[in-house]
Design a protein around this motif. Structure first.
Motif, PDB file in Angstrom:
ATOM      1  N   LEU A 155      -5.906   2.217   2.115  1.00  0.00           N
ATOM      2  CA  LEU A 155      -4.551   1.924   1.873  1.00  0.00           C
ATOM      3  C   LEU A 155      -3.937   1.217   2.886  1.00  0.00           C
ATOM      4  O   LEU A 155      -4.473   1.041   3.837  1.00  0.00           O
ATOM      5  N   THR A 156      -2.860   0.318   2.657  1.00  0.00           N
ATOM      6  CA  THR A 156      -2.069  -0.132   3.672  1.00  0.00           C
ATOM      7  C   THR A 156      -1.330   0.450   4.556  1.00  0.00           C
ATOM      8  O   THR A 156      -0.966   1.680   4.263  1.00  0.00           O
ATOM      9  N   VAL A 157      -1.110  -0.021   5.855  1.00  0.00           N
ATOM     10  CA  VAL A 157      -0.305   0.864   6.833  1.00  0.00           C
ATOM     11  C   VAL A 157       1.070   1.417   6.056  1.00  0.00           C
ATOM     12  O   VAL A 157       1.161   2.596   6.162  1.00  0.00           O
ATOM     13  N   ARG A 158       1.637   0.534   5.141  1.00  0.00           N
ATOM     14  CA  ARG A 158       2.921   0.943   4.759  1.00  0.00           C
ATOM     15  C   ARG A 158       2.597   2.255   3.728  1.00  0.00           C
ATOM     16  O   ARG A 158       3.527   3.154   3.720  1.00  0.00           O
ATOM     17  N   LEU A 163       3.154   8.196   2.760  1.00  0.00           N
ATOM     18  CA  LEU A 163       2.296   9.583   2.325  1.00  0.00           C
ATOM     19  C   LEU A 163       2.488  10.445   3.491  1.00  0.00           C
ATOM     20  O   LEU A 163       2.790  11.672   3.166  1.00  0.00           O
ATOM     21  N   ILE A 164       2.471  10.082   4.755  1.00  0.00           N
ATOM     22  CA  ILE A 164       2.844  10.655   5.946  1.00  0.00           C
ATOM     23  C   ILE A 164       4.052  11.592   5.809  1.00  0.00           C
ATOM     24  O   ILE A 164       4.346  12.640   6.044  1.00  0.00           O
ATOM     25  N   LEU A 165       5.128  10.697   5.674  1.00  0.00           N
ATOM     26  CA  LEU A 165       6.599  11.112   5.647  1.00  0.00           C
ATOM     27  C   LEU A 165       6.644  12.085   4.362  1.00  0.00           C
ATOM     28  O   LEU A 165       7.471  12.974   4.448  1.00  0.00           O
ATOM     29  N   LEU A 166       5.947  11.662   3.352  1.00  0.00           N
ATOM     30  CA  LEU A 166       6.138  12.519   2.306  1.00  0.00           C
ATOM     31  C   LEU A 166       5.384  14.016   2.369  1.00  0.00           C
ATOM     32  O   LEU A 166       6.047  15.069   2.060  1.00  0.00           O
ATOM     33  N   ALA A 195       0.476   4.415  -3.821  1.00  0.00           N
ATOM     34  CA  ALA A 195      -0.572   4.865  -2.806  1.00  0.00           C
ATOM     35  C   ALA A 195      -1.531   5.732  -3.511  1.00  0.00           C
ATOM     36  O   ALA A 195      -2.855   6.010  -3.260  1.00  0.00           O
ATOM     37  N   LEU A 196      -0.789   6.885  -4.199  1.00  0.00           N
ATOM     38  CA  LEU A 196      -1.515   7.828  -5.020  1.00  0.00           C
ATOM     39  C   LEU A 196      -2.395   7.218  -5.898  1.00  0.00           C
ATOM     40  O   LEU A 196      -3.628   7.665  -6.261  1.00  0.00           O
TER      41      LEU A 196
END
Length: 206
Positions: A155-158, A163-166, A195-196
């Motif tokens: 995955l890209t950094v963004r 996903l971390i925020l979610l 991302a998913l």
């Protein structure tokens, strides 16, 4: 590591609510008290969010001293400019956005910034997301865990940040959009969905 010290503040004659009372208030009201000069509200905001802000900021640079300096700068700025600050619906997402901008600014000054839009730096990011956060429920699923780790690395950094925020910070899409600087909530949704989808392609290629 020593705990982060709160910026020095002055006494206030305004009402002091208990921590429980502040926790039961909507963020908009707590922020309004802070902007009106209530030092107790300022103390509550710092005490309640400094640790989360530090953890989030550390993901970007892996430099605890830099993150601590940036946190100090953010809170000192907010306290100085509070009478001119606008309304805030989610204090946490607002502060996450502030610390992210401050860290990016400092990294740029150090010549580490390559691409602001893609958050690419000469020094590799440390943004990580645990497989357990998304879909691992059983400790015995080691093979699936390894597959997810492989997928996360692609995955890209963004995407990892979203996903971390979610999942880890349990933010809404509107809050994620604010932290990541999107003008529209649908941009945050698209980033998470992509991302998913990337994770599923690696885990279930057929």
């Amino acid at each position: 590591m020593e705990p982060i010290k709160s910026p020095e503040i002055t006494d206030s004659t305004q009402r002091k609510y208990t921590e429980k009372e502040y926790q039961e208030m909507p963020d908009e009201l707590v922020w309004k008290f802070f902007c009106k000069g209530n030092e107790f509200a300022f103390n509550y905001i710092y005490k309640n969010y400094a640790s989360d802000i530090f953890s989030f900021g550390y993901q970007f640079c892996g430099d605890s001293h830099l993150v601590e300096d940036c946190i100090q700068n953010v809170f000192i700025y907010l306290r100085r400019k509070r009478e001119k600050l606008g309304e805030v619906k989610s204090i946490k997402s607002y502060l996450f956005r502030c610390i992210q901008c401050e860290i990016i600014k400092r990294l740029k000054e150090r010549g580490m910034l390559v691409d602001t839009d893609q958050l690419q730096y000469k020094k590799a990011f440390n943004i990580t997301l645990s497989p357990e956060t998304i879909m691992i429920e059983s400790e015995s699923q080691e093979q699936k865990k390894r597959m997810i780790n492989t997928a996360l690395d692609k995955l890209t950094v963004r995407q990892r940040q979203a996903l971390i925020l979610l999942y880890e910070e349990e933010m809404s899409y509107s809050e994620i959009a604010e932290v990541m600087g999107f003008n529209e909530v649908k941009s945050a949704r698209k980033l998470v969905y992509r991302a998913l989808a990337s994770l599923k392609e690696v885990i279930n290629p057929f």
